[in-house]
Design a protein around this motif. Structure first.
Motif, PDB file in Angstrom:
ATOM      1  N   LEU A  58       0.820  -1.211   0.000  1.00  0.00           N
ATOM      2  CA  LEU A  58       0.000   0.000   0.000  1.00  0.00           C
ATOM      3  C   LEU A  58       0.855   1.262   0.000  1.00  0.00           C
ATOM      4  CD1 LEU A  58      -2.683  -1.232   2.565  1.00  0.00           C
ATOM      5  CD2 LEU A  58      -2.976  -0.980   0.100  1.00  0.00           C
ATOM      6  N   PHE A  70      -7.409  -4.789   9.106  1.00  0.00           N
ATOM      7  CA  PHE A  70      -7.159  -3.382   9.417  1.00  0.00           C
ATOM      8  C   PHE A  70      -7.562  -3.052  10.849  1.00  0.00           C
ATOM      9  CE2 PHE A  70      -7.080  -3.649   4.926  1.00  0.00           C
ATOM     10  CZ  PHE A  70      -6.305  -2.597   4.481  1.00  0.00           C
ATOM     11  N   ALA A 114      -8.684  -7.389  -5.289  1.00  0.00           N
ATOM     12  CA  ALA A 114      -9.441  -6.663  -6.314  1.00  0.00           C
ATOM     13  C   ALA A 114      -8.572  -5.557  -6.908  1.00  0.00           C
ATOM     14  CB  ALA A 114     -10.691  -6.061  -5.694  1.00  0.00           C
ATOM     15  N   ASN A 115      -8.586  -5.406  -8.229  1.00  0.00           N
ATOM     16  CA  ASN A 115      -7.785  -4.331  -8.838  1.00  0.00           C
ATOM     17  C   ASN A 115      -8.516  -2.990  -8.701  1.00  0.00           C
ATOM     18  OD1 ASN A 115      -9.784  -4.325 -10.755  1.00  0.00           O
ATOM     19  ND2 ASN A 115      -8.583  -5.470 -12.271  1.00  0.00           N
ATOM     20  N   SER A 116      -7.884  -1.926  -9.196  1.00  0.00           N
ATOM     21  CA  SER A 116      -8.428  -0.575  -9.027  1.00  0.00           C
ATOM     22  C   SER A 116      -9.845  -0.460  -9.571  1.00  0.00           C
ATOM     23  CB  SER A 116      -7.559   0.425  -9.775  1.00  0.00           C
ATOM     24  OG  SER A 116      -6.512   0.814  -8.959  1.00  0.00           O
ATOM     25  N   LYS A 161     -17.128  -1.841  -7.129  1.00  0.00           N
ATOM     26  CA  LYS A 161     -17.759  -2.677  -6.103  1.00  0.00           C
ATOM     27  C   LYS A 161     -17.740  -2.031  -4.718  1.00  0.00           C
ATOM     28  CE  LYS A 161     -18.756  -6.653  -8.204  1.00  0.00           C
ATOM     29  NZ  LYS A 161     -20.014  -7.359  -8.105  1.00  0.00           N
ATOM     30  N   ILE A 162     -16.753  -1.190  -4.468  1.00  0.00           N
ATOM     31  CA  ILE A 162     -16.608  -0.617  -3.120  1.00  0.00           C
ATOM     32  C   ILE A 162     -16.888   0.884  -3.120  1.00  0.00           C
ATOM     33  CG2 ILE A 162     -15.042  -0.331  -1.139  1.00  0.00           C
ATOM     34  CD1 ILE A 162     -15.810  -3.275  -1.793  1.00  0.00           C
ATOM     35  N   ASN A 188      -9.353   3.423   3.635  1.00  0.00           N
ATOM     36  CA  ASN A 188      -9.215   2.111   4.257  1.00  0.00           C
ATOM     37  C   ASN A 188      -9.971   0.997   3.540  1.00  0.00           C
ATOM     38  OD1 ASN A 188      -7.406   2.467   6.218  1.00  0.00           O
ATOM     39  ND2 ASN A 188      -8.801   2.179   7.942  1.00  0.00           N
ATOM     40  N   PHE A 189     -11.214   1.310   3.115  1.00  0.00           N
ATOM     41  CA  PHE A 189     -12.010   0.279   2.441  1.00  0.00           C
ATOM     42  C   PHE A 189     -11.373  -0.094   1.112  1.00  0.00           C
ATOM     43  CE2 PHE A 189     -15.105   2.435   5.180  1.00  0.00           C
ATOM     44  CZ  PHE A 189     -15.497   1.335   5.926  1.00  0.00           C
ATOM     45  N   GLU A 193      -2.905  -6.116  -4.850  1.00  0.00           N
ATOM     46  CA  GLU A 193      -3.886  -7.150  -5.212  1.00  0.00           C
ATOM     47  C   GLU A 193      -3.246  -8.398  -5.824  1.00  0.00           C
ATOM     48  OE1 GLU A 193      -3.808  -4.055  -6.366  1.00  0.00           O
ATOM     49  OE2 GLU A 193      -4.206  -3.934  -8.518  1.00  0.00           O
ATOM     50  N   PHE A 211     -16.079 -11.655  -1.344  1.00  0.00           N
ATOM     51  CA  PHE A 211     -15.450 -10.615  -2.181  1.00  0.00           C
ATOM     52  C   PHE A 211     -13.990 -10.941  -2.505  1.00  0.00           C
ATOM     53  CE2 PHE A 211     -13.124  -6.663  -2.825  1.00  0.00           C
ATOM     54  CZ  PHE A 211     -13.918  -6.015  -3.764  1.00  0.00           C
ATOM     55  N   HIS A 261     -21.813  -2.035   2.993  1.00  0.00           N
ATOM     56  CA  HIS A 261     -22.966  -2.314   2.131  1.00  0.00           C
ATOM     57  C   HIS A 261     -23.059  -3.805   1.775  1.00  0.00           C
ATOM     58  CE1 HIS A 261     -19.465  -1.616  -0.326  1.00  0.00           C
ATOM     59  NE2 HIS A 261     -20.048  -2.158  -1.372  1.00  0.00           N
ATOM     60  N   PRO A 284     -20.665   2.040  -4.632  1.00  0.00           N
ATOM     61  CA  PRO A 284     -21.804   1.777  -3.733  1.00  0.00           C
ATOM     62  C   PRO A 284     -21.732   2.563  -2.420  1.00  0.00           C
ATOM     63  CG  PRO A 284     -20.841  -0.286  -4.495  1.00  0.00           C
ATOM     64  CD  PRO A 284     -19.941   0.798  -4.967  1.00  0.00           C
ATOM     65  N   MET A 285     -20.516   2.748  -1.903  1.00  0.00           N
ATOM     66  CA  MET A 285     -20.399   3.461  -0.625  1.00  0.00           C
ATOM     67  C   MET A 285     -20.634   4.960  -0.777  1.00  0.00           C
ATOM     68  SD  MET A 285     -17.375   1.533   1.391  1.00  0.00           S
ATOM     69  CE  MET A 285     -17.577   2.549   2.822  1.00  0.00           C
ATOM     70  N   ARG A 315     -12.167  -2.844 -10.200  1.00  0.00           N
ATOM     71  CA  ARG A 315     -13.169  -3.614  -9.465  1.00  0.00           C
ATOM     72  C   ARG A 315     -13.459  -2.929  -8.125  1.00  0.00           C
ATOM     73  NH1 ARG A 315     -12.989  -9.130  -6.466  1.00  0.00           N
ATOM     74  NH2 ARG A 315     -15.215  -9.496  -6.287  1.00  0.00           N
ATOM     75  N   ASP A 364      -8.140   0.130   0.443  1.00  0.00           N
ATOM     76  CA  ASP A 364      -6.959  -0.679   0.747  1.00  0.00           C
ATOM     77  C   ASP A 364      -7.374  -2.121   1.058  1.00  0.00           C
ATOM     78  OD1 ASP A 364      -5.358   1.481   0.410  1.00  0.00           O
ATOM     79  OD2 ASP A 364      -5.037   1.890   2.542  1.00  0.00           O
ATOM     80  N   ALA A 365      -8.456  -2.250   1.845  1.00  0.00           N
ATOM     81  CA  ALA A 365      -8.922  -3.588   2.215  1.00  0.00           C
ATOM     82  C   ALA A 365      -9.297  -4.369   0.961  1.00  0.00           C
ATOM     83  CB  ALA A 365     -10.120  -3.481   3.147  1.00  0.00           C
ATOM     84  N   SER A 366      -9.981  -3.697   0.042  1.00  0.00           N
ATOM     85  CA  SER A 366     -10.403  -4.369  -1.183  1.00  0.00           C
ATOM     86  C   SER A 366      -9.194  -4.834  -2.001  1.00  0.00           C
ATOM     87  CB  SER A 366     -11.266  -3.408  -1.996  1.00  0.00           C
ATOM     88  OG  SER A 366     -11.394  -3.857  -3.301  1.00  0.00           O
ATOM     89  N   ARG A 367      -8.188  -4.000  -2.089  1.00  0.00           N
ATOM     90  CA  ARG A 367      -7.000  -4.367  -2.875  1.00  0.00           C
ATOM     91  C   ARG A 367      -6.245  -5.512  -2.191  1.00  0.00           C
ATOM     92  NH1 ARG A 367      -3.652   0.133  -5.645  1.00  0.00           N
ATOM     93  NH2 ARG A 367      -3.312  -1.633  -7.023  1.00  0.00           N
ATOM     94  N   PHE A 384     -16.830  -3.954   4.546  1.00  0.00           N
ATOM     95  CA  PHE A 384     -17.632  -3.153   3.623  1.00  0.00           C
ATOM     96  C   PHE A 384     -19.063  -3.047   4.164  1.00  0.00           C
ATOM     97  CE2 PHE A 384     -14.549  -5.441   0.722  1.00  0.00           C
ATOM     98  CZ  PHE A 384     -13.605  -4.424   0.795  1.00  0.00           C
TER      99      PHE A 384
END
Lengths: 246, 543
Positions: free
Chosen positions: A53, A86, B453-455, B461-462, B443-444, A78, A103, A94, B465-466, B457, B446-449, A92
């Motif tokens: 990151l 974290f 998940a790539n940038s 997806k994150i 943070n969300f 990724e 996911f 939602h 919607p948020m 997606r 970063d969590a997704s990656r 997430f």
């Protein structure tokens, strides 16, 4: 060695001093490492560097024989196959518990994904919580979902950023035990950062003490911290700052 | 590995391209200053320019003064006191924003002119024939009256939100120091609200400078009308560019003053969890006065014009063929929808770039695009048409090659109008999206990656919607602004392409006030619904 870090360096653009200064150490497969240090010592930044990151300014990092970072390589987060829990869990909002876990799963049928989610939820003792949303869970339950989510894709390494800081003291002691059991059962190599020496003592196979962006000491908990603090009668939970007298 | 190179990806390239596209037409205005002056310009400079400046600044000054007085007093009443109808008034006082200034102007002219309801009632029921001069609002004071009525909500809204986020201890400590309500208002409330008042009144000033409809209808010579006339009346685009540049100079001057008045402080709401102001319950005469004051402002600024419009719609129903009204509605929704959609998509790309690329350049660059909103519509129109004509000239060989006879393709197309909307209103959508990104943090993402998940997606997806709330709010705000827009649409629309706003404006300009009411009421109706939805969204959004 399963994981090798050599001369890892990093500094923020608005800071003249190095946040991570020449970190070198290695980790064996299945080992649980604790990065122990006071606030601002650079331990969370180290975790973000390993995760991909942040981009290091020098050094190299190899995991399971694959170069993650060196002079001419930078693998994006990724693609690293590293899981992370974290500090605030980052579930997430939602998505339901099950969708949060699904996911991160690689390409497989929906049926297989649901099966895998069920397995990890069983591991963290949250079977039956699949359809709940993060806001419907307690702090401890959220923490376990975050762990399940990180474990589900079977990462080669799992990183935990202050995993207990959002929990009250009673819950911390219980979850600490659970976490070690889960990590060992899943045979996952893990690095977690904490400023609390009791967490480090209870969870880690080895401790890396960090001070002012540099590695101060590396060793087994009993060598660095002596007997377990909780074994001393009347001993209360103390932080690293208290331990080193700051 | 080079840190900055690692930041260069699809997002960065798209964002930089969007920013250049949005910013470059404004450069054509700046460059226009250096083009050789025509005879017309010499005449304008010698005889007209000073007059335009004087009239424009008079309108700006008095509108600012009155909107502050009304907006601030209402904000304080609603934030501090409880009185009958307060809860309804809290949001109803925002509604005048749904009335485009030119609709307010012709409606009020219609109400008080010789054949209007007031003079007619005086003549027919009381046998009084007043001097018509008392009822003339088609002058500078009349324009100030209209601007004040429809623009005070900017000051009211921003200041009320600010005041309701302030700690009660400030007011309570003033009370314990023996200060009465009036003294607290002048010595505590006004100084602490200074930044939000300036924020609100800056929007008012920019709207006044941008307005074309009211001054054109009332026959007042300002920069907007002069640019229009020089261009279409004299056919002198160069001189209108120079006028546009002068107006841009005034805007930049006002923005600098605004910065200085803010004292270098960035305007932001207080986000710390302070104990909010407890409402003081008013009783007796005070409660009656507060209710009367708020109801009067609401009636004059919203209720009366709306009732008049409804009355005219009933009187003229069927005069304007229904299929025409439907066509204008369809056109309005098409351009407003397309413009708002593009602005939101572009804002998401630029906002994501500003959030993820950790370089000063990425923080400063998006701010440039905000300039479009500060620049009046007529100026943007001049800038866009100049750019599109240049583009058409450049593409002429290509047009020939693919068998198109015409030299002008893009500049006679809906593409030009939509581009102008995007330039003009980008800041509105961008502000909403930027605050949405701020709210969710990184943070969300970063969590997704970390979950593989790539940038792209992660974004769909994150992030999306948020940010649903911010996206819908941004879309609504831009949609309503485009729906009400006049100068850009009038100048840049393709031949024979009418929207509700242009048709209402044309009818009103042809003194067919009643025929204009149907289109006007539709604009106000849609805007009111949008404001209501926006208000609900804001209230329901989790803190």
């Amino acid at each position: 060695m399963y994981m090798e870090i050599n001369n890892l360096m990093f500094s923020y653009s608005n800071s003249s001093s190095k946040t991570v200064d020449n970190f070198s150490f290695s980790v064996e497969k299945g080992e649980v490492i604790s990065m122990l240090g006071r606030s601002g010592s650079g331990k969370s930044t180290f975790l973000r560097l390993i995760a991909g990151l942040e981009m290091p300014s020098g050094g190299s990092f190899t995991l399971n024989g694959k170069k993650m970072f060196c002079e001419d390589t930078f693998i994006h987060p990724e693609k690293r196959g590293i899981g992370m829990v974290f500090q605030d869990y980052a579930l997430f909002p939602h998505m339901s518990v099950e969708d949060n876990i699904i996911f991160g799963l690689p390409k497989m049928s929906r049926k297989e994904k649901i099966k895998r989610a069920g397995e990890v939820l069983e591991l963290v003792e949250l079977t039956g919580f699949e359809k709940r949303y993060p806001h419907q869970l307690s702090g401890g339950q959220q923490q376990r979902v975050a762990l399940a989510r990180a474990i589900a894709p079977e990462p080669e390494l799992i990183l935990l950023d202050e995993p207990f800081s959002n929990l009250d003291t009673d819950l911390q002691v219980k979850i600490r035990g659970d976490l070690r059991r889960i990590l060992k059962k899943a045979k996952t190599t893990a690095i977690f950062v904490t400023h609390n020496q009791n967490d480090a003592h209870a969870l880690a196979d080895r401790i890396v003490k960090i001070k002012d962006g540099k590695i101060d000491k590396i060793g087994r908990p009993c060598d660095l911290l002596g007997v377990s603090p909780t074994e001393i009668p009347g001993m209360i939970e103390i932080t690293y700052e208290e331990l080193i007298g700051v | 590995m080079n840190k900055h190179l690692a930041n260069v990806n699809g997002w960065t390239i798209s964002a930089v391209l969007i920013i250049i596209l949005l910013f470059s037409p404004n450069l054509s205005i700046v460059l226009g200053i250096f083009s050789p002056a025509s005879d017309n310009w010499a005449h304008i400079k010698e005889f007209m320019l000073l007059k335009y400046i004087k009239t424009t600044l008079t309108l700006v000054f008095f509108t600012a003064l009155f909107t502050i007085s009304i907006g601030l007093s209402l904000a304080w009443l609603i934030a501090q006191y409880d009185f009958p109808l307060r809860n309804f008034m809290k949001w109803a006082l925002i509604l005048p924003l749904s009335i485009p200034p030119f609709i307010g102007a012709y409606t009020y002219h219609g109400i008080i002119n010789y054949t209007g309801v007031i003079q007619k009632t005086l003549r027919n029921h009381f046998d009084i024939t007043p001097n018509p001069a008392y009822f003339d609002i088609m002058n500078i004071p009349g324009a100030i009256f209209i601007y004040t009525l429809v623009l005070y909500p900017y000051v009211y809204m921003i200041t009320r939100i600010f005041l309701s986020h302030q700690s009660a201890s400030l007011i309570e400590s003033a009370r314990t120091l023996g200060k009465g309500p009036m003294e607290i208002f002048f010595r505590v409330v006004i100084p602490i609200s200074r930044v939000s008042i300036i924020g609100g009144v800056s929007l008012v000033i920019l709207e006044v400078l941008n307005d074309y409809g009211v001054v054109k209808y009332f026959g007042i010579q300002t920069f907007s009308t002069a640019i229009f006339q020089t261009w279409f009346g004299l056919g002198d685009l160069d001189s209108s560019i120079k006028l546009a540049a002068s107006l841009m100079g005034i805007v930049i001057f006002i923005l600098i003053i605004e910065r200085l008045l803010r004292g270098g402080k960035q305007y932001s709401y207080s986000t710390t969890k302070v104990r909010p102001l407890p409402l003081v319950k008013l009783k007796g005469k005070k409660a009656v006065f507060a209710t009367l004051y708020t109801v009067s402002i609401f009636s004059v600024a919203f209720l009366i014009p709306i009732l008049q419009l409804i009355d005219w719609v009933i009187l003229t129903f069927g005069k304007v063929p229904m299929e025409d009204v439907l066509l204008y509605t369809k056109n309005s929704i098409t351009v407003a929808g397309l413009g708002a959609f593009l602005i939101i998509v572009f804002s998401l790309v630029v906002g994501n770039f500003g959030r993820l690329v950790k370089h000063k350049f990425a923080k400063v660059l998006p701010k440039l695009t905000v300039l479009g909103y500060s620049i009046p519509g007529v100026v943007v129109a001049v800038a866009v048409i100049t750019t599109f004509i240049t583009l058409d000239r450049f593409l002429a060989p290509f047009y020939q090659a693919i068998g198109i006879d015409s030299q002008l393709v893009l500049s006679v197309n809906l593409v030009m109008l939509i581009s102008a909307y995007v330039i003009r209103f980008f800041a509105i959508g961008y502000n909403s999206i930027e605050s949405g990104f701020d709210k969710i943090g990184t943070n969300f993402r970063d969590a997704s990656r970390m979950l593989g998940a790539n940038s792209l997606r992660t974004f769909f997806k994150i992030d999306v919607p948020m940010m649903k709330g911010a996206i819908i709010s941004g879309f609504i705000l831009v949609f309503v602004d485009i729906l009400k827009e006049i100068p850009l649409t009038l100048i840049l629309r393709p031949f024979n392409y009418d929207t509700l706003a242009t048709k209402a404006f044309q009818y009103a300009s042809d003194e067919k006030i009643m025929e204009a009411s149907q289109a006007s009421l539709l604009i106000v109706g849609v805007s009111t619904i949008a404001i209501f939805v926006f208000h609900k969204l804001l209230r329901e959004e989790p803190k």
